[in-house]
Design a protein around this motif. Sequence first.
Motif, PDB file in Angstrom:
ATOM      1  N   LEU A  19       0.761  -1.160  -0.065  1.00 21.10           N
ATOM      2  CA  LEU A  19      -0.051   0.069   0.026  1.00 21.10           C
ATOM      3  C   LEU A  19       0.906   1.250   0.038  1.00 21.10           C
ATOM      4  O   LEU A  19       1.805   1.493   0.906  1.00 21.10           O
ATOM      5  N   PRO A  20       0.845   2.068  -1.023  1.00 21.97           N
ATOM      6  CA  PRO A  20       1.463   3.306  -1.061  1.00 21.97           C
ATOM      7  C   PRO A  20       1.039   4.269   0.190  1.00 21.97           C
ATOM      8  O   PRO A  20      -0.071   4.303   0.431  1.00 21.97           O
ATOM      9  N   VAL A  21       1.986   4.798   0.662  1.00 25.99           N
ATOM     10  CA  VAL A  21       1.583   5.925   1.649  1.00 25.99           C
ATOM     11  C   VAL A  21       1.666   7.495   1.141  1.00 25.99           C
ATOM     12  O   VAL A  21       2.849   7.810   0.763  1.00 25.99           O
ATOM     13  N   LEU A  22       0.449   8.055   1.007  1.00 26.39           N
ATOM     14  CA  LEU A  22       0.415   9.349   0.573  1.00 26.39           C
ATOM     15  C   LEU A  22       0.751  10.305   1.895  1.00 26.39           C
ATOM     16  O   LEU A  22      -0.086  10.141   2.880  1.00 26.39           O
ATOM     17  N   ILE A  23       1.646  11.191   2.055  1.00 27.92           N
ATOM     18  CA  ILE A  23       2.166  11.802   3.340  1.00 27.92           C
ATOM     19  C   ILE A  23       2.311  13.129   3.028  1.00 27.92           C
ATOM     20  O   ILE A  23       3.175  13.525   2.115  1.00 27.92           O
ATOM     21  N   HIS A  24       1.610  13.805   3.957  1.00 29.33           N
ATOM     22  CA  HIS A  24       1.735  15.327   4.001  1.00 29.33           C
ATOM     23  C   HIS A  24       2.540  15.829   5.189  1.00 29.33           C
ATOM     24  O   HIS A  24       2.003  15.466   6.248  1.00 29.33           O
ATOM     25  N   THR A  25       3.428  16.211   4.906  1.00 30.52           N
ATOM     26  CA  THR A  25       4.617  16.530   5.989  1.00 30.52           C
ATOM     27  C   THR A  25       4.726  17.820   6.441  1.00 30.52           C
ATOM     28  O   THR A  25       4.751  18.033   7.784  1.00 30.52           O
ATOM     29  N   ALA A  26       4.306  18.961   5.737  1.00 29.92           N
ATOM     30  CA  ALA A  26       4.607  20.188   6.210  1.00 29.92           C
ATOM     31  C   ALA A  26       3.854  21.203   5.278  1.00 29.92           C
ATOM     32  O   ALA A  26       3.242  20.705   4.126  1.00 29.92           O
ATOM     33  N   ASP A  27       3.566  22.331   5.712  1.00 29.39           N
ATOM     34  CA  ASP A  27       2.813  23.249   4.665  1.00 29.39           C
ATOM     35  C   ASP A  27       3.908  24.422   4.177  1.00 29.39           C
ATOM     36  O   ASP A  27       5.256  23.983   4.307  1.00 29.39           O
ATOM     37  N   PRO A  28       3.656  25.348   3.227  1.00 27.43           N
ATOM     38  CA  PRO A  28       4.688  26.157   2.583  1.00 27.43           C
ATOM     39  C   PRO A  28       5.767  26.845   3.473  1.00 27.43           C
ATOM     40  O   PRO A  28       5.172  27.147   4.873  1.00 27.43           O
ATOM     41  N   VAL A  29       6.746  26.766   3.227  1.00 23.29           N
ATOM     42  CA  VAL A  29       8.030  27.340   4.128  1.00 23.29           C
ATOM     43  C   VAL A  29       7.376  28.768   4.808  1.00 23.29           C
ATOM     44  O   VAL A  29       7.861  29.091   5.842  1.00 23.29           O
ATOM     45  N   ALA A  30       6.740  29.630   3.963  1.00 26.11           N
ATOM     46  CA  ALA A  30       6.522  30.827   4.436  1.00 26.11           C
ATOM     47  C   ALA A  30       5.508  30.786   5.690  1.00 26.11           C
ATOM     48  O   ALA A  30       5.610  31.934   6.317  1.00 26.11           O
ATOM     49  N   PHE A  31       4.884  29.828   6.021  1.00 27.28           N
ATOM     50  CA  PHE A  31       4.328  29.745   7.065  1.00 27.28           C
ATOM     51  C   PHE A  31       4.721  29.542   8.200  1.00 27.28           C
ATOM     52  O   PHE A  31       4.440  29.895   9.304  1.00 27.28           O
ATOM     53  N   TRP A  32       6.274  29.352   8.094  1.00 28.05           N
ATOM     54  CA  TRP A  32       7.301  29.094   9.206  1.00 28.05           C
ATOM     55  C   TRP A  32       7.917  30.558   9.753  1.00 28.05           C
ATOM     56  O   TRP A  32       8.603  30.730  10.621  1.00 28.05           O
ATOM     57  N   GLN A  33       7.593  31.406   8.910  1.00 29.82           N
ATOM     58  CA  GLN A  33       8.303  32.661   8.844  1.00 29.82           C
ATOM     59  C   GLN A  33       7.199  33.768   9.320  1.00 29.82           C
ATOM     60  O   GLN A  33       6.011  33.593   9.247  1.00 29.82           O
ATOM     61  N   PRO A  34       7.646  34.770  10.106  1.00 32.90           N
ATOM     62  CA  PRO A  34       6.973  35.870  10.495  1.00 32.90           C
ATOM     63  C   PRO A  34       5.980  36.508   9.650  1.00 32.90           C
ATOM     64  O   PRO A  34       6.146  36.666   8.479  1.00 32.90           O
ATOM     65  N   ALA A  35       4.605  36.489   9.992  1.00 33.43           N
ATOM     66  CA  ALA A  35       3.611  37.141   9.190  1.00 33.43           C
ATOM     67  C   ALA A  35       3.574  38.584   9.128  1.00 33.43           C
ATOM     68  O   ALA A  35       2.738  39.234   9.639  1.00 33.43           O
ATOM     69  N   ASP A  36       4.646  39.066   8.426  1.00 34.10           N
ATOM     70  CA  ASP A  36       5.152  40.419   8.275  1.00 34.10           C
ATOM     71  C   ASP A  36       5.293  41.066   6.879  1.00 34.10           C
ATOM     72  O   ASP A  36       4.865  40.222   5.945  1.00 34.10           O
ATOM     73  N   ALA A  37       5.750  42.306   6.538  1.00 32.32           N
ATOM     74  CA  ALA A  37       5.672  42.750   5.444  1.00 32.32           C
ATOM     75  C   ALA A  37       6.624  42.068   4.503  1.00 32.32           C
ATOM     76  O   ALA A  37       6.559  42.272   3.196  1.00 32.32           O
ATOM     77  N   ARG A  38       7.627  41.192   5.015  1.00 31.30           N
ATOM     78  CA  ARG A  38       8.509  40.698   4.149  1.00 31.30           C
ATOM     79  C   ARG A  38       8.167  39.241   3.885  1.00 31.30           C
ATOM     80  O   ARG A  38       8.770  38.719   3.082  1.00 31.30           O
ATOM     81  N   ASN A  39       7.191  38.871   4.335  1.00 32.50           N
ATOM     82  CA  ASN A  39       6.366  37.383   3.921  1.00 32.50           C
ATOM     83  C   ASN A  39       5.702  37.297   2.909  1.00 32.50           C
ATOM     84  O   ASN A  39       4.731  38.234   2.636  1.00 32.50           O
ATOM     85  N   GLU A  40       6.044  36.717   1.652  1.00 31.46           N
ATOM     86  CA  GLU A  40       5.339  36.724   0.535  1.00 31.46           C
ATOM     87  C   GLU A  40       4.060  36.202   0.448  1.00 31.46           C
ATOM     88  O   GLU A  40       3.217  36.510  -0.399  1.00 31.46           O
TER      89      GLU A  40
END
Length: 205
Positions: A19-40
């Motif tokens: 059985l193949p394992v479909l794995i979602h490990t993380a979200d976009p890298v930007a979600f780990w960065q501060p949500a400020d004006a420099r975050n795309e």
Amino acid sequence: LPDDPRLADVWAAAGALGLPVLIHTADPVAFWQPADARNERVEELARHPEWSFADPRFPPFERLMDALEAIVAGNPGTTFIGAHVACFAEDLGWVGRMLDLYSNLNLDISARLAELGRQPRAARALVLRHPDRVLLGTDAFPPEDDVYRLHWRFLETADEHFPYHVPAEEPPPQGRWAISALDLPPDVLALVEAGNARRLIPGLG
């Protein structure tokens, strides 16, 4: 974490059962960065503040990627499908290294046209190097005709600078940029759009 030893039997059992394992490990890298004006993706995070992981309570993005590599490397008999371009479409060098090293790893492109389409030459080269390891995915449920048409445009044409989302939104849902298509050859399209899924997923063959 995916590499928690208590999950080892799950990965081994999936391999034993084919059985193949479909794995979602993380979200976009930007979600780990501060949500400020420099975050795309600041506008996306403003709409969904619960998607921000820029907090020491959460494992760092790099730790999650290390965990994914650990289980893929540690279970060579288990087939893994890394959802969302293995959840690191921002770094196709990393993704390519993983595909080169681990023959049991595959990818789907779901919800990552925005990332792949702004680096189309690198994305095309990755698919051409591993045509039997990449699967079409949309992340849209229930399936929608317009979403599939957009994915076919992205995979099949040489179009440049078009929206990565349907319907068009302002601001765009993930970031303020457009994408260009991959213009994949017919034999590769046959694998990405159908053949690889038939081979990897029991019941589709």
